[in-house]
Design a protein around this motif. Structure first.
Motif, PDB file in Angstrom:
ATOM      1  N   THR A   1       0.742  -1.172  -0.099  1.00 42.05           N
ATOM      2  CA  THR A   1       0.050  -0.163  -0.011  1.00 42.05           C
ATOM      3  C   THR A   1       0.731   1.490  -0.055  1.00 42.05           C
ATOM      4  O   THR A   1       0.546   2.128  -0.753  1.00 42.05           O
ATOM      5  CB  THR A   1      -1.090   0.115   1.180  1.00 42.05           C
ATOM      6  N   LEU A   2       1.894   1.303   0.947  1.00 48.24           N
ATOM      7  CA  LEU A   2       2.741   2.466   1.068  1.00 48.24           C
ATOM      8  C   LEU A   2       3.489   2.655  -0.388  1.00 48.24           C
ATOM      9  O   LEU A   2       3.633   3.709  -0.873  1.00 48.24           O
ATOM     10  CB  LEU A   2       3.686   2.179   2.174  1.00 48.24           C
ATOM     11  N   THR A   3       3.813   1.633  -0.985  1.00 47.46           N
ATOM     12  CA  THR A   3       4.979   1.628  -2.290  1.00 47.46           C
ATOM     13  C   THR A   3       3.919   2.156  -3.446  1.00 47.46           C
ATOM     14  O   THR A   3       4.343   2.820  -4.452  1.00 47.46           O
ATOM     15  CB  THR A   3       5.635   0.427  -2.506  1.00 47.46           C
ATOM     16  N   ARG A   4       2.459   1.534  -3.517  1.00 50.87           N
ATOM     17  CA  ARG A   4       1.623   2.048  -4.574  1.00 50.87           C
ATOM     18  C   ARG A   4       1.435   3.160  -4.395  1.00 50.87           C
ATOM     19  O   ARG A   4       0.810   4.023  -5.450  1.00 50.87           O
ATOM     20  CB  ARG A   4       0.596   0.851  -4.712  1.00 50.87           C
ATOM     21  N   ALA A   5       1.645   3.888  -3.471  1.00 53.51           N
ATOM     22  CA  ALA A   5       1.089   5.199  -3.267  1.00 53.51           C
ATOM     23  C   ALA A   5       1.931   6.438  -4.149  1.00 53.51           C
ATOM     24  O   ALA A   5       1.836   7.351  -4.371  1.00 53.51           O
ATOM     25  CB  ALA A   5       1.117   5.705  -1.738  1.00 53.51           C
ATOM     26  N   GLY A   6       3.000   5.792  -4.623  1.00 47.59           N
ATOM     27  CA  GLY A   6       3.961   6.592  -5.287  1.00 47.59           C
ATOM     28  C   GLY A   6       4.849   7.475  -4.632  1.00 47.59           C
ATOM     29  O   GLY A   6       5.631   7.995  -5.316  1.00 47.59           O
ATOM     30  N   THR A   7       4.712   7.424  -3.163  1.00 48.05           N
ATOM     31  CA  THR A   7       5.789   8.410  -2.629  1.00 48.05           C
ATOM     32  C   THR A   7       6.927   7.446  -2.064  1.00 48.05           C
ATOM     33  O   THR A   7       6.643   6.287  -1.401  1.00 48.05           O
ATOM     34  CB  THR A   7       4.917   8.995  -1.048  1.00 48.05           C
TER      35      THR A   7
ATOM     36  N   PRO B   1      12.173   5.130   1.483  1.00 51.53           N
ATOM     37  CA  PRO B   1      13.129   4.200   1.668  1.00 51.53           C
ATOM     38  C   PRO B   1      13.585   3.427   2.903  1.00 51.53           C
ATOM     39  O   PRO B   1      14.149   2.460   3.184  1.00 51.53           O
ATOM     40  CB  PRO B   1      14.267   5.325   1.367  1.00 51.53           C
ATOM     41  N   ALA B   2      13.053   4.096   4.069  1.00 56.18           N
ATOM     42  CA  ALA B   2      12.988   3.616   5.596  1.00 56.18           C
ATOM     43  C   ALA B   2      12.201   2.294   5.442  1.00 56.18           C
ATOM     44  O   ALA B   2      12.799   1.305   5.988  1.00 56.18           O
ATOM     45  CB  ALA B   2      12.823   4.556   6.467  1.00 56.18           C
TER      46      ALA B   2
ATOM     47  N   ASP C   1      13.983   3.918  -3.167  1.00 58.27           N
ATOM     48  CA  ASP C   1      13.530   2.715  -2.846  1.00 58.27           C
ATOM     49  C   ASP C   1      14.102   1.563  -2.979  1.00 58.27           C
ATOM     50  O   ASP C   1      14.425   0.481  -2.134  1.00 58.27           O
ATOM     51  CB  ASP C   1      11.823   2.442  -3.169  1.00 58.27           C
ATOM     52  N   TRP C   2      14.374   1.290  -4.196  1.00 59.69           N
ATOM     53  CA  TRP C   2      15.340  -0.154  -4.746  1.00 59.69           C
ATOM     54  C   TRP C   2      16.632   0.046  -4.123  1.00 59.69           C
ATOM     55  O   TRP C   2      16.937  -1.177  -3.707  1.00 59.69           O
ATOM     56  CB  TRP C   2      15.161  -0.312  -6.077  1.00 59.69           C
TER      57      TRP C   2
ATOM     58  N   TYR D   1      16.288  -0.910  -0.325  1.00 52.48           N
ATOM     59  CA  TYR D   1      15.698  -2.166  -0.193  1.00 52.48           C
ATOM     60  C   TYR D   1      17.082  -3.231  -0.488  1.00 52.48           C
ATOM     61  O   TYR D   1      17.206  -4.002   0.499  1.00 52.48           O
ATOM     62  CB  TYR D   1      14.909  -2.833  -1.324  1.00 52.48           C
ATOM     63  N   ARG D   2      17.846  -3.069  -1.521  1.00 52.76           N
ATOM     64  CA  ARG D   2      19.122  -3.948  -1.406  1.00 52.76           C
ATOM     65  C   ARG D   2      20.216  -3.577  -0.490  1.00 52.76           C
ATOM     66  O   ARG D   2      20.669  -4.536   0.110  1.00 52.76           O
ATOM     67  CB  ARG D   2      19.807  -3.557  -2.897  1.00 52.76           C
ATOM     68  N   ALA D   3      20.042  -2.244   0.039  1.00 57.70           N
ATOM     69  CA  ALA D   3      21.169  -2.052   1.070  1.00 57.70           C
ATOM     70  C   ALA D   3      20.640  -2.526   2.458  1.00 57.70           C
ATOM     71  O   ALA D   3      21.622  -3.163   3.167  1.00 57.70           O
ATOM     72  CB  ALA D   3      21.336  -0.348   1.363  1.00 57.70           C
TER      73      ALA D   3
END
Length: 127
Positions: free
Chosen positions: A40-46, A49-50, A101-102, A105-107
């Motif tokens: 839901t958070l990622t689909r919001a487009g904002t 990164p945390a 974000d990506w 995620y990897r970090a």
């Protein structure tokens, strides 16, 4: 699980340590997401990164668990292999200009895998 000698470092990594780190990563992910579903958070487009960092930590640890069980490999070897793969993927993401974000995620995954194989908490495992 028995100890393993990988790249000249004899260490032991047990399932209890993996389970503990995975539980902590899941709790951190839930806290970072504030109880909301990550999708839901990622689909919001904002950018988040945390949240993605916390999700990467959890995902990498779960990957080690699943892979070791499926392939019958020891946890240390599996974690080191995963760390190398996550590092390669992050390098590819950087080269492609991936978003924050990506990269987060990897970090997060790389950090979790480093912590997992770090036998004494000082970073001496040498990923």
């Amino acid at each position: 699980l028995p100890g393993s000698a990988v790249r000249g470092c004899a260490m032991s990594l047990d399932a209890a340590r993996l389970a503990d780190l995975t539980r902590r990563a899941e709790a951190d992910l839930q806290a970072a997401a504030g109880g909301a579903a990550v999708c839901t958070l990622t689909r919001a487009g904002t950018p988040a990164p945390a949240v993605k960092y916390a999700e990467g930590r959890w995902a990498a640890l779960r990957e080690v668990d699943r892979t070791a069980r499926r392939q019958g490999t020891d946890l240390l070897t599996t974690a080191r292999d995963a760390a190398e793969a996550w590092t390669r993927a992050r390098t590819e993401f950087l080269a492609r200009g991936a978003g924050p974000d990506w990269l987060a995620y990897r970090a997060g995954g790389i950090d979790a895998l480093t912590e997992l194989v770090d036998a004494d908490g000082t970073g001496s495992a040498g990923l």
